[in-house]
Motif scaffolding. Structure first.
Motif, PDB file in Angstrom:
ATOM      1  N   UNK A  94       0.817  -1.217   0.000  1.00 30.49           N
ATOM      2  CA  UNK A  94       0.000   0.000   0.000  1.00 30.49           C
ATOM      3  C   UNK A  94       0.848   1.264   0.000  1.00 30.49           C
ATOM      4  N   UNK A  95       1.951   1.262   0.757  1.00 27.41           N
ATOM      5  CA  UNK A  95       2.663   2.516   1.002  1.00 27.41           C
ATOM      6  C   UNK A  95       3.999   2.665   0.277  1.00 27.41           C
ATOM      7  N   UNK A  96       4.447   1.632  -0.443  1.00 27.23           N
ATOM      8  CA  UNK A  96       5.733   1.779  -1.125  1.00 27.23           C
ATOM      9  C   UNK A  96       5.687   2.966  -2.087  1.00 27.23           C
ATOM     10  N   UNK A  97       6.761   3.714  -2.287  1.00 29.30           N
ATOM     11  CA  UNK A  97       8.114   3.501  -1.739  1.00 29.30           C
ATOM     12  C   UNK A  97       8.356   4.227  -0.416  1.00 29.30           C
ATOM     13  N   UNK A  98       7.263   4.562   0.307  1.00 35.14           N
ATOM     14  CA  UNK A  98       7.405   5.331   1.537  1.00 35.14           C
ATOM     15  C   UNK A  98       7.100   4.497   2.777  1.00 35.14           C
ATOM     16  N   UNK A 100       8.851   2.572   4.812  1.00 33.65           N
ATOM     17  CA  UNK A 100       9.738   2.733   5.967  1.00 33.65           C
ATOM     18  C   UNK A 100       9.657   4.146   6.536  1.00 33.65           C
ATOM     19  N   UNK A 101       9.602   5.136   5.658  1.00 29.17           N
ATOM     20  CA  UNK A 101       9.495   6.529   6.093  1.00 29.17           C
ATOM     21  C   UNK A 101       8.226   6.746   6.903  1.00 29.17           C
ATOM     22  N   UNK A 102       7.091   6.177   6.458  1.00 24.65           N
ATOM     23  CA  UNK A 102       5.832   6.334   7.176  1.00 24.65           C
ATOM     24  C   UNK A 102       5.893   5.640   8.526  1.00 24.65           C
ATOM     25  N   UNK A 103       6.457   4.450   8.568  1.00 23.89           N
ATOM     26  CA  UNK A 103       6.583   3.705   9.825  1.00 23.89           C
ATOM     27  C   UNK A 103       7.363   4.534  10.842  1.00 23.89           C
ATOM     28  N   UNK A 104       8.487   5.094  10.411  1.00 22.82           N
ATOM     29  CA  UNK A 104       9.330   5.880  11.319  1.00 22.82           C
ATOM     30  C   UNK A 104       8.641   7.168  11.758  1.00 22.82           C
ATOM     31  N   UNK A 105       7.874   7.777  10.862  1.00 24.27           N
ATOM     32  CA  UNK A 105       7.154   9.000  11.213  1.00 24.27           C
ATOM     33  C   UNK A 105       6.098   8.720  12.272  1.00 24.27           C
ATOM     34  N   UNK A 106       5.380   7.623  12.132  1.00 24.29           N
ATOM     35  CA  UNK A 106       4.376   7.254  13.125  1.00 24.29           C
ATOM     36  C   UNK A 106       5.025   6.978  14.482  1.00 24.29           C
ATOM     37  N   UNK A 107       6.213   6.395  14.453  1.00 26.95           N
ATOM     38  CA  UNK A 107       6.916   6.069  15.696  1.00 26.95           C
ATOM     39  C   UNK A 107       7.343   7.309  16.464  1.00 26.95           C
TER      40      UNK A 107
END
Length: 226
Positions: A94-98, A100-107
């Motif tokens: 759903x979120x590629x290519x972002x 990992x970036x989205x996961x880290x932002x949520x964290x």
């Protein structure tokens, strides 16, 4: 379900199954239950409970008696790794290519926020259980449509609507639609500008109709219109 209108599900079932055989009516009820369950991720638990309870109570006994009563999402030591793997695969699709970036932002908001979303929602709920022989799989494409529809019917979540519209398109790009019931032609249209607009417009029309019927002032978030 976003509007907490349980009676609408009963009306939808009657409309969808008016010309169906008894077996087809059961299959439709199973699919509607499955879609309703996945709405937990976008609408929350209370509304889903209200709607699924009312939906089950509205079904003819000839249909309700044949619905599966076997849970398929319970974690155990043998399947927990696979559940997380399914969730990661759906998240990435759903979120590629972002992704990992989205996961880290949520964290940054809370370290367990992406953990909860990825494993409890994308893994345990939104991805379909592997090898399930009972119940109905919503599939990759329909799951994205559910996300778009639920979020579109809310207010203030324009970025999330847009991200799941693109998530729908990516199901075609990465081939993850292939195990679904939709044909390639149908997926190509749903993932197109015309298909996206049809989904958004249809949700707006349904929300408007339900709002008028209940006297609610609820309105869709039109700021997210493509």
């Amino acid at each position: 379900m976003t509007m907490n209108s349980p009676e609408s599900l009963a009306a939808l079932f009657q409309l969808a199954t008016s010309a169906q055989s008894p077996a087809e009516r059961v299959a439709t009820a199973e699919l509607m239950r499955e879609v309703g369950l996945k709405c937990i991720s976008f609408n929350g638990i209370p509304r889903t409970i209200n709607c699924l309870n009312a939906f089950r109570a509205s079904l003819p006994e000839s249909v309700g008696a044949q619905l599966s009563r076997t849970p398929t999402r319970a974690p155990n030591p043998e399947n927990i790794t696979a559940i997380s793997g399914r969730g990661q695969a759906l998240w990435d699709s759903i979120y590629r290519p972002f992704e990992t970036k989205l996961y880290n932002k949520l964290a940054e908001s809370h370290p367990d926020l992406p953990v909860q979303i990825l494993h409890s929602n994308y893994g345990a709920l939104l991805s379909d259980p592997a090898g399930r022989t009972t119940g109905a799989n919503a599939g990759r494409v329909l799951t994205s449509i559910v996300a778009v529809a639920c979020l579109r019917a809310q207010t203030g979540v324009g970025p999330q609507v847009l991200s799941h519209v693109f998530g729908l398109r990516k199901s075609l790009e990465d081939g993850s639609w292939a195990s679904d019931v939709e044909s390639e032609g149908a997926v190509q249209w749903l993932a197109s500008d015309a298909g996206n607009e049809w989904i958004l417009t249809s949700v707006d029309e349904i929300v408007e109709a339900i709002s008028q019927g209940t006297g609610s002032n609820f309105a869709p978030d039109r700021a997210s219109k493509l």
